[in-house]
Design an enzyme around this catalytic site. Structure first.
Site, PDB file in Angstrom:
ATOM      1  N   GLU A 238       7.440  -7.294  13.808  1.00  0.00           N
ATOM      2  CA  GLU A 238       7.178  -6.656  12.508  1.00  0.00           C
ATOM      3  C   GLU A 238       5.748  -6.156  12.592  1.00  0.00           C
ATOM      4  OE1 GLU A 238       5.478  -5.791   9.385  1.00  0.00           O
ATOM      5  OE2 GLU A 238       5.636  -7.905   8.788  1.00  0.00           O
ATOM      6  N   CYS A 272       1.300  -5.322   4.914  1.00  0.00           N
ATOM      7  CA  CYS A 272       1.855  -4.340   5.841  1.00  0.00           C
ATOM      8  C   CYS A 272       2.662  -3.276   5.113  1.00  0.00           C
ATOM      9  CB  CYS A 272       2.715  -5.039   6.898  1.00  0.00           C
ATOM     10  SG  CYS A 272       4.099  -5.986   6.239  1.00  0.00           S
TER      11      CYS A 272
END
Length: 469
Positions: A238, A272
């Site tokens: 990720e 993020c």
């Protein structure tokens, strides 16, 4: 506050790793700086623990539920420590602890399903699911507990054991979490290790690790994948995001301004999947800039442990310097700071919440991931131009569309190249949904049942039909 040693340290006492309070810039505690040569013992113990853990699904369910209870009970210890080392407001740390417990309960309730293969042949075939073995979970500093649980909860539920490495910037709350979980889980099922590089690189490349799950930057993710390739371990990455928010020409600016601001600035922009650039219709651009700048100028910024703080500091000095370079470079290229644009005076790693306008579209503050309290707002002339710009980077984690016509917003959302898209909100995830990026934003899928199956391998069993007597 001393933190317990959640991981097993073999042989000698490890050297110490200093931990800095980002609100003051001063060292306030330390933790062992474990060395790569200690990993053989840690991973060997994890492999031996795997034998019993994978064999008893009922014990796993009970253990994960007990672990969730233990995390909730330890909230008053975990949350302040998390704020002290990470910087986020205390209320957000409590929310992170609650999310950690909720994720443990969610995965405790999941179990893989055996499936019968019906293909017309007389052979009876079933797809069963088996665990992988020791899993390496490598976690960044922005959500230390929440991202750790996103990795270890599905891995443990699937019957694997886990070696968890937090960022050296935020090791303390994770080590305390490891000690809390140790009271509910069998020995060596979850081990927390702390230390500087090359500890993480050695963990990712260790031949005893069967799955490496990593959250962090794109360059480090590439290095992790390369390290894991040597042992052909499975990899879930990720990576970074540069999420675009596309505002349609029917958007109600004042109605969405608060949601849009916090979608960009929660956790000081260190998310993020935060909004990292806004595309606004040219006729509404000035109103959008003004609404966001007003909020940036009036939000309460300060130490996370101080009541009333809404935005804390940037987590570490290198990241603060990086954000400052982004902003200074953009200003030198002709951008204007409608709010912020500078460090705040005083101790700690504080940067004023910044809204940038008149930014060249090709400037790095637009095309790269800032990961801080900085938001460029760019005008567009037509929607095709906005969609092309939103899709015009190497990232593809998330995106959002904002407007009053839900069908038009949904049609625009379908055109965005990303793993998750939201309409009139952003960066909200359910425990039950998949989370994945496209392009340079990731590899593999986390979250929901997909997260569970990502920690399992299919095991096919063929049986002949019973012979007739």
């Amino acid at each position: 506050m001393p933190t317990p040693h959640a991981g097993r340290v073999s042989g000698r006492r490890a050297p110490c790793l200093a931990v800095i309070d980002p609100a003051s810039g001063e060292i306030f505690d330390e933790t062992p700086d474990q060395q790569p040569d200690e990993l053989d013992d840690v991973i060997d113990r994890a492999r031996h623990a795997w034998t019993g853990w994978r064999a008893d699904p009922a014990a796993r369910t009970a253990g994960l539920n007990a672990a969730a209870d233990a995390v909730e009970a330890a909230g008053d210890d975990l949350a302040p420590l998390l704020t002290r080392e990470q910087g986020k407001p205390l209320a957000e740390s409590y929310a992170e602890v609650a999310r950690t417990a909720a994720r443990l309960r969610y995965f405790a309730a999941l179990a893989p399903r055996t499936r019968r293969i019906a293909d017309g042949r007389p052979v009876h075939s079933e797809i069963r699911w088996q665990s992988l073995g020791p899993v390496a979970a490598i976690v960044p500093w922005n959500f230390p507990l929440q991202l750790a649980s996103a990795k270890f909860a599905p891995a443990l539920a699937a019957g694997n054991t886990v070696v968890l490495k937090p960022s050296p910037n935020t090791p303390l709350a994770t080590r305390l979490l490891g000690a809390v979980l140790a009271k509910a889980l069998p020995e060596d099922v979850l081990t927390v290790i702390t230390g500087r590089e090359p500890l993480g690189a050695r963990l990712a490349s260790h031949p005893g690790i069967r799955h490496v799950t990593f959250t962090g930057s794109v360059p480090t993710g590439r290095a992790v994948a390369a390290a894991a390739a040597g042992s052909l371990a499975r990899v879930t990455l990720e990576l970074g995001g540069n999420d675009a928010a596309v505002l349609l020409d029917d958007v109600d600016v004042e109605r969405v301004a608060d949601r849009l601001f916090w979608a960009a600035f929660r956790n000081c922009g260190q998310v993020c999947m935060a909004v990292k650039r806004v595309y606004a219709p040219a006729r509404l651009h000035a109103a959008v800039v003004e609404a966001l700048a007003h909020r940036a100028k009036t939000v309460v910024v300060g130490p996370g442990l101080v009541p009333g703080t809404r935005l804390g500091p940037v987590n570490n000095a290198p990241q603060l310097a990086r954000i400052e370079r982004f902003v200074q470079r953009a200003l030198a290229a002709g951008a204007r700071a409608a709010a912020g644009g500078h460090r705040l005076d005083g101790p700690g790693y504080f940067f004023a919440p910044t809204i940038l306008t008149d930014v060249p579209p090709e400037d790095p503050v637009v095309t790269e991931e800032q990961f801080g309290p900085v938001l460029p707002v760019l005008p567009y002339r037509n929607l095709d131009e906005a969609v092309e710009a939103a899709n015009g980077t190497g990232f593809g984690l998330g995106g959002s569309v904002w407007g009053t016509d839900p069908d038009r917003a949904a049609a625009t959302a379908d055109r965005l190249e990303c793993g998750t898209v939201w309409i009139n909100h952003h960066a909200e995830l359910s425990l039950a949904q998949p989370f994945a990026g496209v392009k340079e934003s990731g590899l593999g899928v986390a979250g929901g049942p997909w997260g569970l199956y990502g920690n399992l391998r299919p095991f096919v069993v063929h049986r002949p039909p019973e012979e007739e007597g």
